[in-house]
Design a protein around this motif. Structure first.
Motif, PDB file in Angstrom:
ATOM      1  N   ASN A 167      -6.935   9.884   3.797  1.00  0.00           N
ATOM      2  CA  ASN A 167      -7.709   9.190   2.769  1.00  0.00           C
ATOM      3  C   ASN A 167      -9.193   9.207   3.119  1.00  0.00           C
ATOM      4  O   ASN A 167     -10.046   9.516   2.279  1.00  0.00           O
ATOM      5  CB  ASN A 167      -7.207   7.751   2.632  1.00  0.00           C
ATOM      6  CG  ASN A 167      -7.700   7.069   1.362  1.00  0.00           C
ATOM      7  OD1 ASN A 167      -8.337   7.681   0.516  1.00  0.00           O
ATOM      8  ND2 ASN A 167      -7.388   5.791   1.233  1.00  0.00           N
ATOM      9  N   ALA A 216      -9.896  -0.353   2.232  1.00  0.00           N
ATOM     10  CA  ALA A 216      -9.598   0.883   2.951  1.00  0.00           C
ATOM     11  C   ALA A 216      -9.717   0.684   4.461  1.00  0.00           C
ATOM     12  O   ALA A 216      -8.844   1.110   5.232  1.00  0.00           O
ATOM     13  CB  ALA A 216     -10.534   1.996   2.484  1.00  0.00           C
ATOM     14  N   LEU A 233      -3.779   5.899  -2.139  1.00  0.00           N
ATOM     15  CA  LEU A 233      -3.442   6.143  -0.738  1.00  0.00           C
ATOM     16  C   LEU A 233      -3.465   4.841   0.066  1.00  0.00           C
ATOM     17  O   LEU A 233      -2.660   4.657   0.988  1.00  0.00           O
ATOM     18  CB  LEU A 233      -4.402   7.169  -0.138  1.00  0.00           C
ATOM     19  CG  LEU A 233      -4.323   8.570  -0.758  1.00  0.00           C
ATOM     20  CD1 LEU A 233      -5.303   9.517  -0.073  1.00  0.00           C
ATOM     21  CD2 LEU A 233      -2.907   9.133  -0.682  1.00  0.00           C
ATOM     22  N   ASN A 234      -4.380   3.933  -0.276  1.00  0.00           N
ATOM     23  CA  ASN A 234      -4.359   2.609   0.361  1.00  0.00           C
ATOM     24  C   ASN A 234      -3.029   1.911   0.084  1.00  0.00           C
ATOM     25  O   ASN A 234      -2.408   1.324   0.982  1.00  0.00           O
ATOM     26  CB  ASN A 234      -5.503   1.743  -0.178  1.00  0.00           C
ATOM     27  CG  ASN A 234      -6.871   2.221   0.261  1.00  0.00           C
ATOM     28  OD1 ASN A 234      -7.008   2.939   1.248  1.00  0.00           O
ATOM     29  ND2 ASN A 234      -7.894   1.831  -0.480  1.00  0.00           N
ATOM     30  N   ASN A 250       0.867   7.856  -5.631  1.00  0.00           N
ATOM     31  CA  ASN A 250       1.487   7.262  -4.446  1.00  0.00           C
ATOM     32  C   ASN A 250       3.010   7.295  -4.516  1.00  0.00           C
ATOM     33  O   ASN A 250       3.682   7.448  -3.491  1.00  0.00           O
ATOM     34  CB  ASN A 250       0.975   5.841  -4.187  1.00  0.00           C
ATOM     35  CG  ASN A 250       0.796   5.008  -5.417  1.00  0.00           C
ATOM     36  OD1 ASN A 250       0.339   5.493  -6.445  1.00  0.00           O
ATOM     37  ND2 ASN A 250       1.139   3.735  -5.340  1.00  0.00           N
ATOM     38  N   GLU A 258      -9.399   6.364  -3.699  1.00  0.00           N
ATOM     39  CA  GLU A 258      -8.838   5.839  -2.457  1.00  0.00           C
ATOM     40  C   GLU A 258      -7.649   4.906  -2.672  1.00  0.00           C
ATOM     41  O   GLU A 258      -6.768   4.807  -1.813  1.00  0.00           O
ATOM     42  CB  GLU A 258      -9.911   5.078  -1.681  1.00  0.00           C
ATOM     43  CG  GLU A 258     -10.402   3.813  -2.387  1.00  0.00           C
ATOM     44  CD  GLU A 258     -11.299   2.962  -1.500  1.00  0.00           C
ATOM     45  OE1 GLU A 258     -10.786   2.002  -0.906  1.00  0.00           O
ATOM     46  OE2 GLU A 258     -12.493   3.266  -1.422  1.00  0.00           O
ATOM     47  N   ASN A 285     -11.613  11.233   0.789  1.00  0.00           N
ATOM     48  CA  ASN A 285     -12.307  10.372  -0.171  1.00  0.00           C
ATOM     49  C   ASN A 285     -13.498   9.616   0.400  1.00  0.00           C
ATOM     50  O   ASN A 285     -14.280   9.045  -0.358  1.00  0.00           O
ATOM     51  CB  ASN A 285     -11.313   9.361  -0.763  1.00  0.00           C
ATOM     52  CG  ASN A 285     -10.212  10.040  -1.544  1.00  0.00           C
ATOM     53  OD1 ASN A 285     -10.476  10.901  -2.367  1.00  0.00           O
ATOM     54  ND2 ASN A 285      -8.965   9.665  -1.291  1.00  0.00           N
ATOM     55  N   TYR A 335      -0.354  16.479  -1.296  1.00  0.00           N
ATOM     56  CA  TYR A 335      -1.550  15.804  -1.800  1.00  0.00           C
ATOM     57  C   TYR A 335      -2.689  16.801  -1.994  1.00  0.00           C
ATOM     58  O   TYR A 335      -3.356  16.802  -3.036  1.00  0.00           O
ATOM     59  CB  TYR A 335      -1.981  14.701  -0.835  1.00  0.00           C
ATOM     60  CG  TYR A 335      -3.307  14.067  -1.211  1.00  0.00           C
ATOM     61  CD1 TYR A 335      -3.362  13.051  -2.156  1.00  0.00           C
ATOM     62  CD2 TYR A 335      -4.499  14.505  -0.641  1.00  0.00           C
ATOM     63  CE1 TYR A 335      -4.571  12.476  -2.520  1.00  0.00           C
ATOM     64  CE2 TYR A 335      -5.716  13.937  -0.996  1.00  0.00           C
ATOM     65  CZ  TYR A 335      -5.746  12.930  -1.934  1.00  0.00           C
ATOM     66  OH  TYR A 335      -6.952  12.375  -2.298  1.00  0.00           O
TER      67      TYR A 335
END
Length: 255
Positions: A199, A210, A176-177, A137, A173, A203, A156
């Motif tokens: 995401n 999420a 990216l969250n 991230n 995940e 994923n 990414y």
């Protein structure tokens, strides 16, 4: 499925180990000196075998070769050779500081935490095969700041294709969250939406976190219908989620 992923992970680690050993094949291993000079942190009486093993650990931990720290020059036959004693490279000076830091962590801190495993901290503990140990991230956040969200999304996918299953980056995940949450805090709503939609595409997460982040990103970006659908999914996963209920009520009956 889980056993398959575990098997792939161990296979990837085995490949990395073989690559690390390959770093030490000719010419590097062949020119490794019989006697050493300028050892400032490692024991001066360390054996050749122990030193080689230690250096292999560095190479594996950082995903680098000998010339990452050691100066490369050419001999009389114009062949590349390494000057192991030279301190001309900053990376070698940095490595010494890092070795002292790791020794202090193991000696002064890890040993005092009774519920920690006996496994000592090593270079690979943080570096995970990367010369510069950074989270996914943080890498993507810098790219978004410097170049925009589209190059970050492409980055990414490139990193995922190159490193997936090797352990260098976490492609689950959560990174990216966390990135989307940070972007929302900076009022970068379009970027947050793009990250969360990628995401889900990459994923297929099924966690409350999420869906909450996706809903908040859509909501902040004015995509109310999508936000309502996201919050409804939250309630499917957790019917007692007060925040989702409140947001659905608020968005469905705006004042």
């Amino acid at each position: 499925m889980t056993s398959c992923k575990v098997g792939l992970r161990w296979l990837a680690l085995a490949v990395l180990a073989l690559l690390a050993i390959a770093f030490w094949t000719a010419p590097a291993a062949a020119q490794f000196p019989e006697k050493f000079t300028n050892l400032q942190v490692l024991p001066k009486d360390i054996s050749r075998e122990q030193l080689q093993s230690t250096m292999r650990g560095f190479a594996f931990g950082l995903g680098v070769r000998c010339d990452h720290c050691h100066v490369e020059k050419t001999d009389d036959a114009k062949k590349p050779v390494l000057n192991y004693a030279s301190d001309d490279k900053q990376t070698k000076k940095t490595a010494r500081v890092m070795l002292q830091m790791v020794a202090a962590i193991n000696r002064d801190y890890i040993s005092k935490v009774s519920d920690m495993p006996a496994e000592p901290v090593k270079c690979v503990t943080c570096h995970r095969g990367l010369a510069q140990p950074r989270t996914l991230n943080s890498v993507l956040a810098d790219t978004i700041e410097e170049k925009g969200v589209d190059p970050a999304l492409a980055q990414y996918q490139h990193l995922r294709q190159k490193y997936y299953g090797t352990g260098q980056y976490d492609f689950g995940e959560t990174p990216l969250n966390q990135l989307a949450e940070s972007l929302l805090a900076q009022k970068k709503t379009k970027e947050a939406v793009a990250v969360m939609e990628m995401n889900f595409a990459s994923n297929h997460p099924d966690s409350l976190y999420a869906y909450h982040m996706l809903a908040q990103a859509h909501q902040a970006n004015g995509q109310i219908e999508k936000a309502l659908a996201d919050y409804s999914k939250v309630l499917e996963l957790h019917p007692d989620d007060d925040w989702a209920n409140e947001q659905i009520s608020s968005l469905s009956h705006p004042k």
